[in-house]
Design a protein around this motif. Sequence first.
Motif, PDB file in Angstrom:
ATOM      1  N   ASP A 132       0.872  -1.176   0.000  1.00 21.30           N
ATOM      2  CA  ASP A 132       0.000   0.000   0.000  1.00 21.30           C
ATOM      3  C   ASP A 132       0.914   1.232   0.000  1.00 21.30           C
ATOM      4  N   VAL A 138      -1.885  -3.241   5.054  1.00 24.78           N
ATOM      5  CA  VAL A 138      -3.316  -2.941   5.001  1.00 24.78           C
ATOM      6  C   VAL A 138      -4.075  -4.248   4.865  1.00 24.78           C
ATOM      7  N   ALA A 147      -5.335  -0.078   8.371  1.00 25.61           N
ATOM      8  CA  ALA A 147      -3.904   0.091   8.055  1.00 25.61           C
ATOM      9  C   ALA A 147      -3.079   0.010   9.329  1.00 25.61           C
ATOM     10  N   ARG A 188      -6.561   9.545   1.744  1.00 27.54           N
ATOM     11  CA  ARG A 188      -5.729   8.755   2.656  1.00 27.54           C
ATOM     12  C   ARG A 188      -4.884   9.619   3.591  1.00 27.54           C
ATOM     13  N   ASP A 282      -6.025  -1.520  -4.889  1.00 28.02           N
ATOM     14  CA  ASP A 282      -6.244  -0.398  -3.963  1.00 28.02           C
ATOM     15  C   ASP A 282      -7.254  -0.904  -2.932  1.00 28.02           C
ATOM     16  N   ILE A 283      -6.892  -0.868  -1.665  1.00 27.94           N
ATOM     17  CA  ILE A 283      -7.795  -1.455  -0.670  1.00 27.94           C
ATOM     18  C   ILE A 283      -9.182  -0.815  -0.715  1.00 27.94           C
TER      19      ILE A 283
ATOM     20  N   ASP B 282      -1.700  10.003  -4.259  1.00 33.48           N
ATOM     21  CA  ASP B 282      -2.467   9.261  -5.260  1.00 33.48           C
ATOM     22  C   ASP B 282      -2.736  10.252  -6.391  1.00 33.48           C
TER      23      ASP B 282
END
Lengths: 295, 295
Positions: A132, A138, A147, A188, A282-283, B282
Amino acid sequence: MSPIRACALIALLALTSGSSAETTSDWRSVDPQNLVLIDTKYGQVAVELAPEFAPNHAARLRALIRAHFYDGLSFYRVIDGFVAQGGIGEGTASTTDHPVAAKDLAMWPPLKAEFDRISKPQPAFTPLGNADPMASDVGFEDGFPVARNGDEGREWLIHCPGTFAFARDNRPDTATTEFYIVIGEAPRRLDRALSAFGRVLSGMQYLQKLERGDVAIDNGVIADSSKRDPIIRMRIAADIPVQDRRAYRVIRTDSEAFADAVELRRHPTSPFYFRKPPPVLDICSVPVDVKRFAP
Amino acid sequence: MSPIRACALIALLALTSGSSAETTSDWRSVDPQNLVLIDTKYGQVAVELAPEFAPNHAARLRALIRAHFYDGLSFYRVIDGFVAQGGIGEGTASTTDHPVAAKDLAMWPPLKAEFDRISKPQPAFTPLGNADPMASDVGFEDGFPVARNGDEGREWLIHCPGTFAFARDNRPDTATTEFYIVIGEAPRRLDRALSAFGRVLSGMQYLQKLERGDVAIDNGVIADSSKRDPIIRMRIAADIPVQDRRAYRVIRTDSEAFADAVELRRHPTSPFYFRKPPPVLDICSVPVDVKRFAP
């Protein structure tokens, strides 16, 4: 139906659907004490709380809901692609609109931050299975994206679309009554910087209909309170008579069925992917499926 | 206004706002030949095309728009958190609803895929400045998010929220008339697998209001065509008299102002971030600011 287009529909189904080998034991019933129902004029939003990530915030939220604090308030700060923030709008035009505001705020003093907690051992934590960009590990716990930084022994909820958290001011220990729900690309950088303790199980599409503010004007706060979409009411499902409440089940993220769905997403077998995508997820793009049952 | 909440508003502004040191030369005017306006019942969506990423698809789209192909059609497949797909809905219930469908489809034969193109040299490509999970290099060209695999010499548009692309069937060379716009967490596994050639400059919040389908039923296609939200009309801005059209400017992603904004996002100076987030961005969460001017 044209066979070509029919193929396309089947192919794209693999984008969002899980494994077909699920069994009843692969699903967990949502505790009605952890199920928050937010009625908007577009429909009902269901949020599952993960109280162990922020126990004092969860207790505060339940107390606020049971005091009918939010009922009739609004989503007063809604930024497209980012968050929908609801509550009394302290410091905004709505504060004075709400008759109980002044007397009630003293009842809800600032909370000590609950940005992370001691990591749970496996198997509670199911690793996603790839690196991640923002954390050393994660994965999922009971359907929630989590996370960790391995050596610190701490873990926290990830800010994905649908994450529920309490807002705060600049200082860490300042959350009182205001909440937000992520409605855009996973922010995030808010991870471990706010007390996050829930996720939307259903009704994201209703949050997406909420009237937006302009981020360039007062940071997205909608000045004209008549344009703000109301929070009609908020309830804890446990407070609704059993015969009137919907039951929710969430796929067990430590089940084989979930592991199979993640694997299929990582290595899609559909002919649509004639060139296989990189096997990196991508989680926040991994669906954690939810089933809803009529009362 | 409470000073505490006022602080919070200022702090959070840094989440979405760019540098204050911008100058006129930091902005690029959008070519009205590349500006597609989609009228929905909720408001107008503006899409900028990057025709050089998929020249034949861009030419097809312009031809379809100028033939009024889309006017009166609908967003017939809308999946919350994923895409809004519009057009004739070939193979769905709407095909037979639309009187011109049968005769017109033969005019729009399948296009050869344009999933990637020869990479442009720097400085056209401004690297983001950190690793990406899905490609060896990511950055911006003229405001568009672009990915590359260094040694192949090819580049493609990234699927971020707002990315505009043509749908296809399982086989690569099958796009004809149907388009989709990403409305959820970046579906990066579609990168380089479909012909993407535009991005939404304004009006994402109107797409978010579109009536959703149920992904578990016919993969999100809304069976009842009366429930589908219409595409009222689509136009190329160049076809609108100058005095009636809005002008759009986009920040130059090769400007110092943009570099400053990215740097501030990577290393936020606001006291809100008392613990600094990992300095990793990102690419789909980096705002590329747009200004809109009344006619």
